[in-house]
Design a protein around this motif. Sequence first.
Motif, PDB file in Angstrom:
ATOM      1  N   PRO A   1       4.799  12.416   5.755  1.00  0.00           N
ATOM      2  CA  PRO A   1       6.138  12.190   5.196  1.00  0.00           C
ATOM      3  C   PRO A   1       6.153  11.315   3.948  1.00  0.00           C
ATOM      4  O   PRO A   1       6.900  11.584   3.007  1.00  0.00           O
ATOM      5  N   VAL A   2       5.311  10.290   3.899  1.00  0.00           N
ATOM      6  CA  VAL A   2       5.317   9.382   2.746  1.00  0.00           C
ATOM      7  C   VAL A   2       4.693  10.058   1.529  1.00  0.00           C
ATOM      8  O   VAL A   2       5.214   9.954   0.422  1.00  0.00           O
ATOM      9  N   VAL A   3       3.589  10.783   1.735  1.00  0.00           N
ATOM     10  CA  VAL A   3       2.975  11.517   0.630  1.00  0.00           C
ATOM     11  C   VAL A   3       3.933  12.606   0.145  1.00  0.00           C
ATOM     12  O   VAL A   3       4.045  12.854  -1.061  1.00  0.00           O
ATOM     13  N   ALA A   4       4.658  13.221   1.067  1.00  0.00           N
ATOM     14  CA  ALA A   4       5.622  14.257   0.697  1.00  0.00           C
ATOM     15  C   ALA A   4       6.728  13.702  -0.190  1.00  0.00           C
ATOM     16  O   ALA A   4       7.232  14.411  -1.065  1.00  0.00           O
ATOM     17  N   LEU A   5       7.103  12.466   0.018  1.00  0.00           N
ATOM     18  CA  LEU A   5       8.101  11.854  -0.869  1.00  0.00           C
ATOM     19  C   LEU A   5       7.599  11.857  -2.306  1.00  0.00           C
ATOM     20  O   LEU A   5       8.341  12.185  -3.228  1.00  0.00           O
ATOM     21  N   GLY A   6       6.343  11.503  -2.487  1.00  0.00           N
ATOM     22  CA  GLY A   6       5.755  11.510  -3.825  1.00  0.00           C
ATOM     23  C   GLY A   6       5.615  12.904  -4.389  1.00  0.00           C
ATOM     24  O   GLY A   6       5.766  13.114  -5.589  1.00  0.00           O
ATOM     25  N   ALA A   7       5.346  13.856  -3.531  1.00  0.00           N
ATOM     26  CA  ALA A   7       5.203  15.241  -3.972  1.00  0.00           C
ATOM     27  C   ALA A   7       6.563  15.877  -4.245  1.00  0.00           C
ATOM     28  O   ALA A   7       6.641  16.975  -4.772  1.00  0.00           O
ATOM     29  N   GLY A   8       7.637  15.178  -3.859  1.00  0.00           N
ATOM     30  CA  GLY A   8       8.982  15.705  -4.099  1.00  0.00           C
ATOM     31  C   GLY A   8       9.393  16.787  -3.127  1.00  0.00           C
ATOM     32  O   GLY A   8      10.388  17.469  -3.333  1.00  0.00           O
TER      33      GLY A   8
ATOM     34  N   LEU B   1       9.914  16.334   0.277  1.00  0.00           N
ATOM     35  CA  LEU B   1      10.710  15.879   1.410  1.00  0.00           C
ATOM     36  C   LEU B   1      11.638  14.759   0.968  1.00  0.00           C
ATOM     37  O   LEU B   1      11.251  13.617   0.898  1.00  0.00           O
ATOM     38  N   GLU B   2      12.855  15.102   0.666  1.00  0.00           N
ATOM     39  CA  GLU B   2      13.828  14.104   0.228  1.00  0.00           C
ATOM     40  C   GLU B   2      14.154  13.124   1.346  1.00  0.00           C
ATOM     41  O   GLU B   2      14.410  11.968   1.111  1.00  0.00           O
ATOM     42  N   GLN B   3      14.166  13.593   2.570  1.00  0.00           N
ATOM     43  CA  GLN B   3      14.507  12.750   3.708  1.00  0.00           C
ATOM     44  C   GLN B   3      13.262  12.377   4.502  1.00  0.00           C
ATOM     45  O   GLN B   3      13.269  12.388   5.715  1.00  0.00           O
ATOM     46  N   GLY B   4      12.194  12.032   3.829  1.00  0.00           N
ATOM     47  CA  GLY B   4      10.929  11.717   4.487  1.00  0.00           C
ATOM     48  C   GLY B   4      11.028  10.565   5.460  1.00  0.00           C
ATOM     49  O   GLY B   4      10.331  10.525   6.469  1.00  0.00           O
ATOM     50  N   ARG B   5      11.908   9.630   5.213  1.00  0.00           N
ATOM     51  CA  ARG B   5      12.059   8.494   6.128  1.00  0.00           C
ATOM     52  C   ARG B   5      12.574   8.954   7.488  1.00  0.00           C
ATOM     53  O   ARG B   5      12.207   8.377   8.505  1.00  0.00           O
ATOM     54  N   TRP B   6      13.418   9.966   7.508  1.00  0.00           N
ATOM     55  CA  TRP B   6      13.910  10.482   8.797  1.00  0.00           C
ATOM     56  C   TRP B   6      12.767  11.058   9.619  1.00  0.00           C
ATOM     57  O   TRP B   6      12.647  10.801  10.804  1.00  0.00           O
ATOM     58  N   LEU B   7      11.917  11.849   8.972  1.00  0.00           N
ATOM     59  CA  LEU B   7      10.786  12.439   9.678  1.00  0.00           C
ATOM     60  C   LEU B   7       9.841  11.354  10.181  1.00  0.00           C
ATOM     61  O   LEU B   7       9.387  11.402  11.325  1.00  0.00           O
ATOM     62  N   LEU B   8       9.592  10.357   9.361  1.00  0.00           N
ATOM     63  CA  LEU B   8       8.732   9.256   9.777  1.00  0.00           C
ATOM     64  C   LEU B   8       9.358   8.507  10.952  1.00  0.00           C
ATOM     65  O   LEU B   8       8.697   8.164  11.918  1.00  0.00           O
ATOM     66  N   GLY B   9      10.646   8.264  10.876  1.00  0.00           N
ATOM     67  CA  GLY B   9      11.347   7.585  11.967  1.00  0.00           C
ATOM     68  C   GLY B   9      11.272   8.364  13.269  1.00  0.00           C
ATOM     69  O   GLY B   9      11.029   7.795  14.338  1.00  0.00           O
ATOM     70  N   LEU B  10      11.463   9.670  13.191  1.00  0.00           N
ATOM     71  CA  LEU B  10      11.356  10.501  14.393  1.00  0.00           C
ATOM     72  C   LEU B  10       9.941  10.486  14.953  1.00  0.00           C
ATOM     73  O   LEU B  10       9.744  10.430  16.168  1.00  0.00           O
ATOM     74  N   ALA B  11       8.960  10.517  14.084  1.00  0.00           N
ATOM     75  CA  ALA B  11       7.565  10.458  14.540  1.00  0.00           C
ATOM     76  C   ALA B  11       7.289   9.138  15.247  1.00  0.00           C
ATOM     77  O   ALA B  11       6.640   9.104  16.296  1.00  0.00           O
ATOM     78  N   LEU B  12       7.788   8.041  14.693  1.00  0.00           N
ATOM     79  CA  LEU B  12       7.595   6.733  15.323  1.00  0.00           C
ATOM     80  C   LEU B  12       8.279   6.668  16.682  1.00  0.00           C
ATOM     81  O   LEU B  12       7.710   6.157  17.651  1.00  0.00           O
TER      82      LEU B  12
ATOM     83  N   SER C   1       0.799  -1.238   0.000  1.00  0.00           N
ATOM     84  CA  SER C   1       0.000   0.000   0.000  1.00  0.00           C
ATOM     85  C   SER C   1       0.828   1.282   0.000  1.00  0.00           C
ATOM     86  O   SER C   1       0.300   2.332  -0.330  1.00  0.00           O
ATOM     87  N   THR C   2       2.092   1.219   0.336  1.00  0.00           N
ATOM     88  CA  THR C   2       2.906   2.436   0.427  1.00  0.00           C
ATOM     89  C   THR C   2       3.004   3.154  -0.910  1.00  0.00           C
ATOM     90  O   THR C   2       3.012   4.382  -0.963  1.00  0.00           O
ATOM     91  N   LEU C   3       3.052   2.407  -1.965  1.00  0.00           N
ATOM     92  CA  LEU C   3       3.147   3.004  -3.296  1.00  0.00           C
ATOM     93  C   LEU C   3       2.012   3.996  -3.551  1.00  0.00           C
ATOM     94  O   LEU C   3       2.212   5.028  -4.188  1.00  0.00           O
ATOM     95  N   TYR C   4       0.825   3.702  -3.033  1.00  0.00           N
ATOM     96  CA  TYR C   4      -0.315   4.593  -3.256  1.00  0.00           C
ATOM     97  C   TYR C   4      -0.130   5.938  -2.560  1.00  0.00           C
ATOM     98  O   TYR C   4      -0.589   6.965  -3.054  1.00  0.00           O
ATOM     99  N   SER C   5       0.549   5.955  -1.420  1.00  0.00           N
ATOM    100  CA  SER C   5       0.822   7.218  -0.733  1.00  0.00           C
ATOM    101  C   SER C   5       1.772   8.073  -1.559  1.00  0.00           C
ATOM    102  O   SER C   5       1.575   9.279  -1.711  1.00  0.00           O
ATOM    103  N   ILE C   6       2.806   7.442  -2.079  1.00  0.00           N
ATOM    104  CA  ILE C   6       3.770   8.170  -2.913  1.00  0.00           C
ATOM    105  C   ILE C   6       3.088   8.656  -4.184  1.00  0.00           C
ATOM    106  O   ILE C   6       3.272   9.802  -4.612  1.00  0.00           O
ATOM    107  N   LEU C   7       2.267   7.801  -4.762  1.00  0.00           N
ATOM    108  CA  LEU C   7       1.529   8.161  -5.977  1.00  0.00           C
ATOM    109  C   LEU C   7       0.575   9.330  -5.718  1.00  0.00           C
ATOM    110  O   LEU C   7       0.451  10.230  -6.543  1.00  0.00           O
TER     111      LEU C   7
END
Length: 170
Positions: A131-138, A140-151, A21-27
């Motif tokens: 963060p994941v949708v932002a990766l698709g929107a271009g 947030l290049e480091q979206g995984r960092w933000l997601l990791g911090l949120a977790l 399902s992650t692909l749909y967020s990026i899309l």
Amino acid sequence: MAPIALIGLRSLSIVIPAIPSTLYSILAGALFGLGTGILYIAIADFLACMLNFYLAKRFGRRLVQRMVGQRFMYKVDTLSSKYLENNIFLTSGFLMTGLFDFVAYAVGLTQMKWQNFTLALILGITVSTPPVVALGAGILEQGRWLLGLALLGMFALAMLTGWLNRRRES
């Protein structure tokens, strides 16, 4: 038509956890931009996770096993019995992971009330979706960092909740 298709496909990928399902967020971010993409993914995630929760509550373990498969049932059992039933923040934290479809089913098998699950789900969606949708929107290049911090923040809140509960019971 594209928003309905995206919401439908994302929802289907949550109700049937074998579909990624992650692909749909990026899309969503790529097609609709950050704000609108977040809205569409949040709607899909909310509806699908509430459906998973309802199905587990209403029809129980047999249906959940059919939906997630025998191979993944141990994940559902472990999550539901050990971690999720009494901790909204920990449930939110797990809902922010790639296992959120399993988590919604797992929580449905516990005694957690739908109001508490709804609160945990909204909190999880609010923190993990941008963060994941932002990766698709271009954006947030480091979206995984933000997601990791949120977790990490959510797990810290979960640990604090557990500590406070134990202290209150003493």
